[in-house]
Design an enzyme around this catalytic site. Structure first.
Site, PDB file in Angstrom:
ATOM      1  CB  CYS A 163     -16.701  16.778  -1.786  1.00 16.44           C
ATOM      2  SG  CYS A 163     -16.981  15.840  -0.430  1.00 16.44           S
ATOM      3  CG  HIS A 300     -19.398  21.707  -4.380  1.00 10.95           C
ATOM      4  ND1 HIS A 300     -18.937  20.340  -4.454  1.00 10.95           N
ATOM      5  CD2 HIS A 300     -19.561  21.897  -3.068  1.00 10.95           C
ATOM      6  CE1 HIS A 300     -18.587  19.740  -3.316  1.00 10.95           C
ATOM      7  NE2 HIS A 300     -19.010  20.890  -2.474  1.00 10.95           N
ATOM      8  CD  GLU A 311     -21.150  26.353  -5.486  1.00 10.54           C
ATOM      9  OE1 GLU A 311     -20.905  25.894  -6.856  1.00 10.54           O
ATOM     10  OE2 GLU A 311     -21.637  25.703  -4.691  1.00 10.54           O
ATOM     11  CE  LYS A 330     -22.201  17.786  -4.891  1.00 12.66           C
ATOM     12  NZ  LYS A 330     -21.831  18.698  -6.020  1.00 12.66           N
ATOM     13  CG  HIS A 335     -22.011  15.807  -1.311  1.00 12.92           C
ATOM     14  ND1 HIS A 335     -21.292  15.981  -2.505  1.00 12.92           N
ATOM     15  CD2 HIS A 335     -21.147  16.471  -0.505  1.00 12.92           C
ATOM     16  CE1 HIS A 335     -20.087  16.426  -2.458  1.00 12.92           C
ATOM     17  NE2 HIS A 335     -19.950  16.758  -1.188  1.00 12.92           N
ATOM     18  CG  PHE A 394     -14.311  18.175   4.612  1.00 10.63           C
ATOM     19  CD1 PHE A 394     -14.995  19.316   4.711  1.00 10.63           C
ATOM     20  CD2 PHE A 394     -14.418  17.052   5.210  1.00 10.63           C
ATOM     21  CE1 PHE A 394     -16.208  19.148   5.713  1.00 10.63           C
ATOM     22  CE2 PHE A 394     -15.705  16.862   6.003  1.00 10.63           C
ATOM     23  CZ  PHE A 394     -16.409  17.784   6.187  1.00 10.63           C
TER      24      PHE A 394
END
Length: 405
Positions: A163, A300, A311, A330, A335, A394
């Site tokens: 991502c 993010h 985060e 988002k 996402h 990931f």
């Protein structure tokens, strides 16, 4: 000699709009693009929520031969890239040379890979599959198709970084210009929207289950967040060597001041307490900015309990008490996975052009980890001169970009 990197073109196909005007309006008004996918309900998904591309109308048609090797998301990427090129004012002749290239973020092409196996099981004959499926199923399908159509002769590759793919693509493209290896780059990211690419994610229990209220399901940083909502589309940005863009009279939309990156080196799924912070610090150092110089952070934050908490902690470590405004687009788009880092650059540029900060919608208050942040919960009419865009994926890969306006 290091070169400045100008942003001269933007293109976007998103769940909140299929052109810059629609997307700007959605960002300003806090309009969600999340729906319930009835097919996922039928298939037994725990969460049938998804971003959706609505009323996609091609302004740049492709012929049958071109479409043969393109999944749908590459058609979106082509549309976004062409829109960005038109806005930049660059002609086809000006990009058909070894000093012009392509980098896009992409980490899968699932639908056609699944389709070819089903087709083979039904026919028991590989000769009926056709050559187009070879290219449709490759992770590099965006850049190989765009390269053949646009005729660029410089860099041409895709970045696979989960991502953070789109963020890394913008950063690497900017660095190629900064270090004098290319003069102009078309870069971005794209993500397919279909149940085939999401069924294993659903099995992880990572998705929000607020099925009754799709528009309220994605709630980054909020105490009531219960998971992300998958989405997709395509985003494209035209970057140019700043002096060359000025020389040809291009309108400068912004500037990529720096690119920071890191990896967690810890866990394949759970984000690190320090990894994203290292990327942010690198980006700030290379931009010459102090933390207090940043006007806005496009986070993010995907609406997962653990990810958002990490985060928030990383942002607090880097920015401390300066309380820079933060929001996650988002909350509206869901996402966007491989494209998200690139889409955030487009969204932030649009906010800066129109002097507002998009709201982090569905915010029902902070938890103990997010309470330290200045979350933008209503559209904030405030100029953005410098912004930081985070993306993470990931495997613990992180990207941070500092943009100037």
């Amino acid at each position: 000699m290091l070169h400045r990197v100008a942003i001269t073109g933007l293109g976007i196909i998103s769940s909140i709009g299929i052109n810059l005007d629609e997307v700007t309006e959605s960002l300003y008004t806090g309009r969600s693009g999340i729906v319930v996918d009835k097919e996922r309900e039928t298939l037994g998904f725990t969460s049938p929520l998804s971003g959706a591309i609505k009323d996609f109308d091609k302004k740049f048609p492709l012929n049958r031969k071109q479409r043969k090797s393109m999944p749908q998301f590459v058609e979106w990427a082509f549309e976004a890239a062409m829109s960005a090129l038109v806005q930049s004012g660059l002609s086809h002749e000006e990009i058909q040379n070894p000093r012009s290239g392509l980098i896009f973020g992409c980490d899968s092409s699932v639908l056609d890979a699944a389709a070819q196996t089903e087709q083979l099981k039904a026919s028991k004959d590989t000769s009926v599959l056709g050559s187009g499926l070879i290219f449709k199923t490759m992770t590099s399908c965006i850049t190989m198709n765009l390269n053949a159509i646009l005729g660029t002769q410089g860099a041409s590759w895709s970045i696979s970084g989960a991502c953070a793919s789109g963020g890394h693509a913008i950063g690497q493209a900017a660095d190629l210009i900064r270090f004098g290896r290319q003069d102009r780059m078309i870069c971005g990211g794209a993500q397919e929207i279909n149940w085939q690419s999401m069924c294993s994610f659903d099995g992880l229990g990572a998705f929000s289950t607020r099925i009754a209220t799709p528009h309220a399901a994605s709630r980054p940083f909020a105490k009531g967040r219960d998971g992300l909502v998958p989405s997709g589309g395509a985003a494209a940005i035209v970057l140019e060597r700043y002096d060359l863009a000025v020389k040809r009279g291009a309108k400068i939309l912004g500037e990529v001041l720096s690119y920071g990156f890191s990896s967690d080196g810890e866990n394949i799924i759970v984000p690190s307490r320090t990894g994203l912070g290292r990327a942010m610090r690198m980006a700030l150092q290379e931009s010459g900015c102090a933390s207090q110089d940043i006007d806005y952070i496009c986070a993010h934050a995907t609406s997962t309990p653990k990810g958002d908490a990490m985060e928030a902690a990383n942002i607090t470590d880097v920015f401390g008490p300066c309380k820079v405004p933060v929001s996650s687009t988002k909350s509206m788009t869901g996402h966007e996975l491989w494209m998200s880092g690139a889409a955030q650059v487009v969204y932030t540029c649009l906010m800066a052009q129109h002097a507002f900060m998009a709201p982090n919608i569905n915010f029902d208050g902070p938890d103990e980890t997010t309470a330290q942040l200045d979350i933008v919960t209503q559209t904030r009419l405030q100029p953005i001169k410098k912004a930081l865009c985070n993306s993470a994926g990931f495997g613990g890969t992180n990207s941070s970009l500092v943009l100037g306006f």
